[in-house]
Design an enzyme around this catalytic site. Structure first.
Site, PDB file in Angstrom:
ATOM      1  N   LYS A  13     -37.349  -3.454  -0.205  1.00 43.30           N
ATOM      2  CA  LYS A  13     -37.830  -2.349   0.629  1.00 43.30           C
ATOM      3  C   LYS A  13     -38.564  -2.856   1.877  1.00 43.30           C
ATOM      4  CE  LYS A  13     -40.786   0.272  -1.261  1.00 43.30           C
ATOM      5  NZ  LYS A  13     -41.841   1.280  -1.325  1.00 43.30           N
ATOM      6  N   ARG A  88     -44.874  10.213  -4.330  1.00 43.75           N
ATOM      7  CA  ARG A  88     -44.634   9.536  -5.597  1.00 43.75           C
ATOM      8  C   ARG A  88     -44.319  10.524  -6.714  1.00 43.75           C
ATOM      9  NH1 ARG A  88     -45.890   4.104  -5.379  1.00 43.75           N
ATOM     10  NH2 ARG A  88     -47.579   3.569  -3.973  1.00 43.75           N
ATOM     11  N   ARG A 122     -39.991 -15.229  -7.596  1.00 46.01           N
ATOM     12  CA  ARG A 122     -40.586 -15.077  -6.268  1.00 46.01           C
ATOM     13  C   ARG A 122     -41.815 -15.958  -6.089  1.00 46.01           C
ATOM     14  NH1 ARG A 122     -42.089  -9.127  -4.136  1.00 46.01           N
ATOM     15  NH2 ARG A 122     -43.564  -9.179  -5.873  1.00 46.01           N
ATOM     16  N   ARG A 153     -47.268 -14.723  -7.795  1.00 48.33           N
ATOM     17  CA  ARG A 153     -48.184 -13.619  -8.072  1.00 48.33           C
ATOM     18  C   ARG A 153     -48.333 -13.413  -9.574  1.00 48.33           C
ATOM     19  NH1 ARG A 153     -46.532  -8.457  -4.507  1.00 48.33           N
ATOM     20  NH2 ARG A 153     -47.042  -7.580  -6.534  1.00 48.33           N
ATOM     21  N   ARG A 164     -43.663  -2.731 -14.824  1.00 48.15           N
ATOM     22  CA  ARG A 164     -43.660  -2.169 -13.461  1.00 48.15           C
ATOM     23  C   ARG A 164     -42.363  -1.407 -13.193  1.00 48.15           C
ATOM     24  NH1 ARG A 164     -44.398  -7.504 -10.371  1.00 48.15           N
ATOM     25  NH2 ARG A 164     -44.173  -6.379  -8.415  1.00 48.15           N
TER      26      ARG A 164
END
Ligand SMILES: [Zn+2]
Length: 210
Positions: A13, A88, A122, A153, A164
């Site tokens: 995104k 959302r 990542r 992360r 998630r």
């Protein structure tokens, strides 16, 4: 052009958003950014929002909608905007319909098993925030843009990524249905390259612009 961007974590995104901003000069409006800005400037609505955040509570829809509404009435939105992270919920989508005319909802569609690999591999630059994937780093541990140190992360691990994605799915499925009923959803396959994704989206946006 009034557009909304939807995409699961890792769907690309951010990359798509920056390409759209460059090409179409639309302001990229993320609720996270406008919250931070209002809180920093201690605007009346920012003070209200902060009182919830400080208590560890969710900011109520009406406060969030007010913040978004104020942002959408600014000068830079007169030719359109790109909303990211809002709405959302269906309640927020209904509230948004009362203040503006959403023209297109771009949904980046990516298989969750692919997202798992993307997110767990990542690595992010500590200094500039650029992200990389281990398959393309060839063992490098620093950022090729600024030399900053790369790190993984904390939430980019299989368990957290799965939850998630589950949360995203539960939250977004009703929204997709909402905008599908309005005939505004544009699904783009996000399993391909960022260039390919942008090309498909650009075709759609160019048609909208005419
Ligand atoms: Zn960097």
């Amino acid at each position: 052009m009034n557009i909304i961007l939807l995409g699961a974590p890792g769907a690309g995104k951010g990359t798509l958003a920056s390409k759209i901003v460059d090409e179409y000069k639309l302001p990229h409006i993320s609720t996270g950014d406008i919250f931070r800005e209002n809180i920093k400037n201690q605007t009346p609505i920012g003070v209200v929002a902060k009182s919830y955040i400080d208590k560890g509570q969710l900011v109520p829809d009406e406060v969030t909608c007010q913040i978004v509404e104020e942002r959408l009435t600014r000068e830079d939105c007169k030719n359109g905007y790109m909303l990211d992270g809002f709405p959302r919920t269906n309640a927020q989508a209904e509230a948004l319909d009362k203040i503006t005319n959403v023209e297109l909802v771009i949904n980046i569609d990516v298989d969750f098993s692919l997202l798992m690999g993307r997110l767990c591999g990542r690595r992010v630059c500590k200094d500039c925030g650029e992200s990389y994937h281990i398959t393309r780093l060839n063992g490098a541990t620093t950022c090729s843009r600024c030399g900053g140190e790369l790190y993984q992360r904390k939430d980019d691990n299989p368990e957290t990524v799965q939850s998630r994605l589950d949360v995203y799915n539960a939250q977004t499925a009703p929204l997709i249905e909402y905008y599908t009923k309005q005939g505004k959803i544009f699904n783009v396959n996000g399993s391909t390259t960022p260039e390919d994704v942008f090309e498909k989206v650009a075709e759609k946006l160019n048609a909208l612009r005419k």
